[in-house]
Design a protein around this motif. Structure first.
Motif, mmCIF file in Angstrom:
data_model
loop_
_atom_site.group_PDB
_atom_site.id
_atom_site.type_symbol
_atom_site.label_atom_id
_atom_site.label_comp_id
_atom_site.label_asym_id
_atom_site.label_seq_id
_atom_site.Cartn_x
_atom_site.Cartn_y
_atom_site.Cartn_z
ATOM 1 N N GLN A 36 21.122 41.659 -26.453
ATOM 2 C CA GLN A 36 22.333 41.298 -25.732
ATOM 3 C C GLN A 36 22.017 40.392 -24.544
ATOM 4 O O GLN A 36 22.731 39.455 -24.240
ATOM 5 N N ARG A 37 20.878 40.682 -23.900
ATOM 6 C CA ARG A 37 20.559 39.936 -22.686
ATOM 7 C C ARG A 37 19.872 38.614 -23.005
ATOM 8 O O ARG A 37 18.942 38.566 -23.800
ATOM 9 N N GLU A 38 20.338 37.569 -22.376
ATOM 10 C CA GLU A 38 19.734 36.264 -22.613
ATOM 11 C C GLU A 38 18.374 36.153 -21.933
ATOM 12 O O GLU A 38 18.136 36.766 -20.903
ATOM 13 N N THR A 40 17.237 33.638 -20.265
ATOM 14 C CA THR A 40 17.433 33.106 -18.906
ATOM 15 C C THR A 40 17.638 34.244 -17.918
ATOM 16 O O THR A 40 17.018 34.297 -16.854
ATOM 17 N N THR A 41 18.539 35.161 -18.287
ATOM 18 C CA THR A 41 18.856 36.289 -17.425
ATOM 19 C C THR A 41 17.619 37.147 -17.196
ATOM 20 O O THR A 41 17.315 37.527 -16.062
ATOM 21 N N ILE A 44 15.199 35.446 -14.756
ATOM 22 C CA ILE A 44 15.699 35.488 -13.377
ATOM 23 C C ILE A 44 15.618 36.908 -12.812
ATOM 24 O O ILE A 44 15.259 37.103 -11.652
ATOM 25 N N TYR A 45 15.915 37.915 -13.629
ATOM 26 C CA TYR A 45 15.815 39.301 -13.166
ATOM 27 C C TYR A 45 14.376 39.618 -12.778
ATOM 28 O O TYR A 45 14.126 40.306 -11.791
ATOM 29 N N PRO A 55 19.567 39.617 -8.458
ATOM 30 C CA PRO A 55 19.478 38.432 -9.318
ATOM 31 C C PRO A 55 20.509 37.347 -8.985
ATOM 32 O O PRO A 55 20.211 36.163 -9.076
ATOM 33 N N PRO A 70 17.528 28.336 -22.824
ATOM 34 C CA PRO A 70 18.147 28.637 -24.114
ATOM 35 C C PRO A 70 17.499 27.875 -25.281
ATOM 36 O O PRO A 70 17.498 28.359 -26.416
ATOM 37 N N GLU A 73 14.519 29.906 -26.143
ATOM 38 C CA GLU A 73 15.032 31.109 -26.801
ATOM 39 C C GLU A 73 15.340 30.810 -28.269
ATOM 40 O O GLU A 73 15.008 31.577 -29.163
ATOM 41 N N GLU B 84 24.963 39.725 -15.415
ATOM 42 C CA GLU B 84 24.141 39.184 -16.492
ATOM 43 C C GLU B 84 24.656 37.827 -16.969
ATOM 44 O O GLU B 84 23.889 36.890 -17.181
ATOM 45 N N VAL B 87 24.397 35.045 -14.095
ATOM 46 C CA VAL B 87 23.050 34.487 -13.921
ATOM 47 C C VAL B 87 22.736 33.441 -15.001
ATOM 48 O O VAL B 87 22.195 32.382 -14.703
#
Lengths: 120, 149
Positions: A36-38, A40-41, A44-45, A55, A70, A73, B84, B87
């Protein structure tokens, strides 16, 4: 979240200082391919965690100015090949502000910080 | 007499002279912008919101996209879900669309506004939306219908 202080030596290309720079891993994080999480995210996290900020406070510069995440990815976790996820193994690394970021095709993100080798 | 071919007698080919008028017009190359802009689901969601309004705050945009992706009402979006999306918009998708000339981004107010290429991209999105992106399309449409009521 596991952390390690895995130290790696990377020869500095910059001829103006003949000093070798150590890159010290400061954090690592796993990004589930096709999760679910990209990516990029997740990157950065990870960096926000190192900086000790939230973040959404990590703003300048946008990661896009370093690399089109992306696109990475898509290259690593993109559409399955003949019904299976990709088997290739590879790493992409790039510089974001002071950090060296390495993204591995299995979804591991590692963030390194430079440390002067000869401060002792 | 030799059997050497006589240059003058060679059959002249109709295809010998390439016509310069057959080069694609520069306008056609702008289709690249459309593919780049719409090449990611979050960017397509973002572009759908531009049908509804030409100006968005990044926070509102993140909330709306998080609601669509999680298939929940906007009021039910948690702070984590919003962050999420926020960002990834901030660090990847918004700068990409700015690069492609689809939107502009005001960093001080964190507001996005449609730019020159928006029209072209939205026209393409409308064309392909119904068949290729039916889920997103349905989400975006039903949302717009609600707003109109």
């Amino acid at each position: 979240m596991s952390k390690s202080s895995d130290e790696r030596k990377i020869a500095e290309d910059d001829p103006t200082n003949g000093v070798e720079t150590h890159q010290t891993q400061v954090t690592q994080r796993h990004c589930e391919p096709n999760g679910q999480r990209e990516l990029t995210t997740a990157i950065i996290y990870a960096i926000a965690e190192v900086e000790g900020v939230s973040p959404s406070e990590l703003k300048s510069p946008p990661l896009y100015e370093s690399v089109d995440v992306p696109a990475i990815e898509d290259a690593f976790f993109g559409p399955d090949v003949a019904g299976d996820s990709r088997q290739g193994v590879g790493t992409v690394e790039f510089q974001y502000t002071d950090y060296l970021v390495k993204v591995q095709s299995d979804g591991w993100i590692r963030v390194y910080e430079p440390t002067e080798a000869d401060l002792s | 007499m030799s059997n050497q071919p006589d240059p003058a007698g060679e059959a002249t080919s109709d295809a010998s002279a390439p016509s310069e008028t057959q080069l694609p017009s520069p306008d056609i190359l702008e289709i690249e912008t459309v593919y780049e802009a719409l090449g990611h689901s979050r960017r397509r969601y973002l572009c759908y919101t531009l049908f509804e309004d030409t100006e968005w705050s990044l926070t509102d945009l993140a909330t709306k996209i998080a609601a669509w992706e999680n298939d929940i009402p906007e009021q039910a979006v948690t702070e984590d879900q919003r962050e999420e999306v926020y960002v990834s918009l901030y660090h990847a998708h918004v700068p990409k669309l700015v690069d492609e000339g689809v939107i502009t981004f005001d960093e001080a107010t964190e507001t996005i506004t449609t730019a020159d290429h928006a029209e072209q991209v939205l026209a393409a999105l409308e064309g392909i939306g119904a068949s290729l992106d039916s889920k997103q399309e349905t989400h975006a449409r039903s949302d717009m219908d609600e707003q109109e009521q």
